[in-house]
Scaffold this motif. Sequence first.
Motif, PDB file in Angstrom:
ATOM      1  N   VAL A  58       0.856  -1.185   0.000  1.00 47.32           N
ATOM      2  CA  VAL A  58       0.000   0.000   0.000  1.00 47.32           C
ATOM      3  C   VAL A  58       0.894   1.238   0.000  1.00 47.32           C
ATOM      4  O   VAL A  58       1.613   1.485   0.966  1.00 47.32           O
ATOM      5  N   LEU A  59       0.849   1.998  -1.077  1.00 47.60           N
ATOM      6  CA  LEU A  59       1.687   3.173  -1.261  1.00 47.60           C
ATOM      7  C   LEU A  59       0.902   4.433  -0.918  1.00 47.60           C
ATOM      8  O   LEU A  59      -0.258   4.570  -1.311  1.00 47.60           O
ATOM      9  N   GLN A  60       1.537   5.367  -0.213  1.00 48.69           N
ATOM     10  CA  GLN A  60       0.855   6.619   0.146  1.00 48.69           C
ATOM     11  C   GLN A  60       1.842   7.771   0.086  1.00 48.69           C
ATOM     12  O   GLN A  60       2.928   7.711   0.651  1.00 48.69           O
ATOM     13  N   GLN A  61       1.456   8.820  -0.635  1.00 46.43           N
ATOM     14  CA  GLN A  61       2.214  10.057  -0.702  1.00 46.43           C
ATOM     15  C   GLN A  61       1.280  11.180  -0.233  1.00 46.43           C
ATOM     16  O   GLN A  61       0.219  10.924   0.337  1.00 46.43           O
ATOM     17  N   GLY A  62       1.652  12.433  -0.442  1.00 50.57           N
ATOM     18  CA  GLY A  62       0.778  13.545  -0.088  1.00 50.57           C
ATOM     19  C   GLY A  62      -0.307  13.735  -1.124  1.00 50.57           C
ATOM     20  O   GLY A  62      -0.459  12.944  -2.061  1.00 50.57           O
ATOM     21  N   PRO A  63      -1.090  14.820  -1.015  1.00 48.97           N
ATOM     22  CA  PRO A  63      -2.237  15.016  -1.911  1.00 48.97           C
ATOM     23  C   PRO A  63      -1.867  15.181  -3.382  1.00 48.97           C
ATOM     24  O   PRO A  63      -2.661  14.861  -4.250  1.00 48.97           O
ATOM     25  N   SER A  64      -0.665  15.705  -3.667  1.00 47.04           N
ATOM     26  CA  SER A  64      -0.146  15.737  -5.047  1.00 47.04           C
ATOM     27  C   SER A  64      -1.092  16.441  -6.011  1.00 47.04           C
ATOM     28  O   SER A  64      -1.444  15.921  -7.072  1.00 47.04           O
ATOM     29  N   THR A  65      -1.491  17.653  -5.666  1.00 40.87           N
ATOM     30  CA  THR A  65      -2.482  18.365  -6.466  1.00 40.87           C
ATOM     31  C   THR A  65      -1.882  19.273  -7.533  1.00 40.87           C
ATOM     32  O   THR A  65      -2.556  19.589  -8.515  1.00 40.87           O
ATOM     33  N   LEU A  66      -0.634  19.703  -7.355  1.00 35.59           N
ATOM     34  CA  LEU A  66      -0.010  20.607  -8.320  1.00 35.59           C
ATOM     35  C   LEU A  66       0.563  19.816  -9.494  1.00 35.59           C
ATOM     36  O   LEU A  66       0.874  18.627  -9.358  1.00 35.59           O
ATOM     37  N   PRO A  67       0.735  20.446 -10.655  1.00 29.84           N
ATOM     38  CA  PRO A  67       1.221  19.704 -11.827  1.00 29.84           C
ATOM     39  C   PRO A  67       2.528  18.952 -11.584  1.00 29.84           C
ATOM     40  O   PRO A  67       2.666  17.794 -11.975  1.00 29.84           O
ATOM     41  N   GLY A  68       3.476  19.603 -10.933  1.00 30.60           N
ATOM     42  CA  GLY A  68       4.756  18.937 -10.681  1.00 30.60           C
ATOM     43  C   GLY A  68       4.621  17.755  -9.748  1.00 30.60           C
ATOM     44  O   GLY A  68       5.214  16.688  -9.997  1.00 30.60           O
ATOM     45  N   SER A  69       3.863  17.914  -8.673  1.00 31.79           N
ATOM     46  CA  SER A  69       3.685  16.811  -7.731  1.00 31.79           C
ATOM     47  C   SER A  69       2.826  15.709  -8.328  1.00 31.79           C
ATOM     48  O   SER A  69       3.001  14.529  -8.019  1.00 31.79           O
ATOM     49  N   ALA A 121       4.027  -9.073  -5.269  1.00 34.47           N
ATOM     50  CA  ALA A 121       3.029  -8.360  -4.475  1.00 34.47           C
ATOM     51  C   ALA A 121       2.152  -7.494  -5.374  1.00 34.47           C
ATOM     52  O   ALA A 121       2.598  -6.983  -6.403  1.00 34.47           O
ATOM     53  N   ARG A 122       0.930  -7.312  -4.962  1.00 35.90           N
ATOM     54  CA  ARG A 122      -0.013  -6.446  -5.662  1.00 35.90           C
ATOM     55  C   ARG A 122       0.196  -4.996  -5.199  1.00 35.90           C
ATOM     56  O   ARG A 122       0.101  -4.720  -4.010  1.00 35.90           O
ATOM     57  N   PRO A 123       0.472  -4.063  -6.103  1.00 35.64           N
ATOM     58  CA  PRO A 123       0.614  -2.670  -5.688  1.00 35.64           C
ATOM     59  C   PRO A 123      -0.744  -1.987  -5.554  1.00 35.64           C
ATOM     60  O   PRO A 123      -1.659  -2.229  -6.337  1.00 35.64           O
ATOM     61  N   ALA A 124      -0.852  -1.124  -4.551  1.00 32.81           N
ATOM     62  CA  ALA A 124      -2.083  -0.362  -4.330  1.00 32.81           C
ATOM     63  C   ALA A 124      -1.700   1.055  -3.914  1.00 32.81           C
ATOM     64  O   ALA A 124      -0.734   1.258  -3.182  1.00 32.81           O
ATOM     65  N   LEU A 125      -2.457   2.024  -4.395  1.00 32.46           N
ATOM     66  CA  LEU A 125      -2.177   3.435  -4.121  1.00 32.46           C
ATOM     67  C   LEU A 125      -3.301   4.028  -3.290  1.00 32.46           C
ATOM     68  O   LEU A 125      -4.458   4.040  -3.716  1.00 32.46           O
ATOM     69  N   LEU A 126      -2.958   4.539  -2.115  1.00 35.16           N
ATOM     70  CA  LEU A 126      -3.937   5.170  -1.241  1.00 35.16           C
ATOM     71  C   LEU A 126      -4.162   6.610  -1.682  1.00 35.16           C
ATOM     72  O   LEU A 126      -3.208   7.388  -1.771  1.00 35.16           O
ATOM     73  N   GLY A 127      -5.394   6.965  -1.971  1.00 30.61           N
ATOM     74  CA  GLY A 127      -5.720   8.314  -2.419  1.00 30.61           C
ATOM     75  C   GLY A 127      -5.731   9.288  -1.250  1.00 30.61           C
ATOM     76  O   GLY A 127      -6.678   9.329  -0.468  1.00 30.61           O
ATOM     77  N   ALA A 128      -4.661  10.075  -1.118  1.00 31.19           N
ATOM     78  CA  ALA A 128      -4.520  10.995   0.012  1.00 31.19           C
ATOM     79  C   ALA A 128      -5.338  12.265  -0.213  1.00 31.19           C
ATOM     80  O   ALA A 128      -5.709  12.603  -1.334  1.00 31.19           O
TER      81      ALA A 128
END
Length: 226
Positions: free
Chosen positions: A85-96, A116-123
Amino acid sequence: MLLATVPACGGAEGGGERPRRLLFVGNSLTATNDLPATVRALAAEAGRQPVETRMVAPGGVSLEEHWRSTGARQALEEGPWDAVVLQQGPSTLPGSRAHLRTWTQRWADDARAHGARPALLGAWPEAERRDAFPAAIDSHAAAAMASETTLLPVAAAWRVAWKRDSGLELYGPDGFHPSELGTQLAGLVVYAGLTGADPEELSLDLDDDVATVVRAAAAEARSLTG
């Protein structure tokens, strides 16, 4: 200020069925209130396949920093894991947004290489930037699609929950990290997304009215992104 955390491990007791093993790679949005423990508790309450977890979630780090320096790749090597389970910040700007896509892809490829199955947590964004929820939701959906990664739409579930009950306190006191209720909803989204369980059928240790909203929000968010 983001909380400093250290890697944490935990597991489910008893039973003869092989546990589902989940590695959480994130930052303090995952570590606050111990999201992996919430997922384990949901599995135990459901009486289904038990869940074991490991968490690598120092405060404020990105997926790129995890790749380079936090020990998360070593944790992946020390599997086997059923899902990461992968988690980053909200990543709202074009660069992020581009950064999220690049590093989700790299982690997803490596997770699959390790079976392993990858999964992305929507922050989610900060409370003072609630108008950025659509951008955060879109960024994570795009990154998940590009990397063929399972999307765990937590930000979308929070937004749906507020539409049903605007008084729900999903943020903690700092207006960014989750409250215990916010983590409960996140855990429900994660558990349902990784197991295929119906959120509407899962038991929650919440007031009945709040539990009804939380379950419905998790189910609706999954249908909107599925």
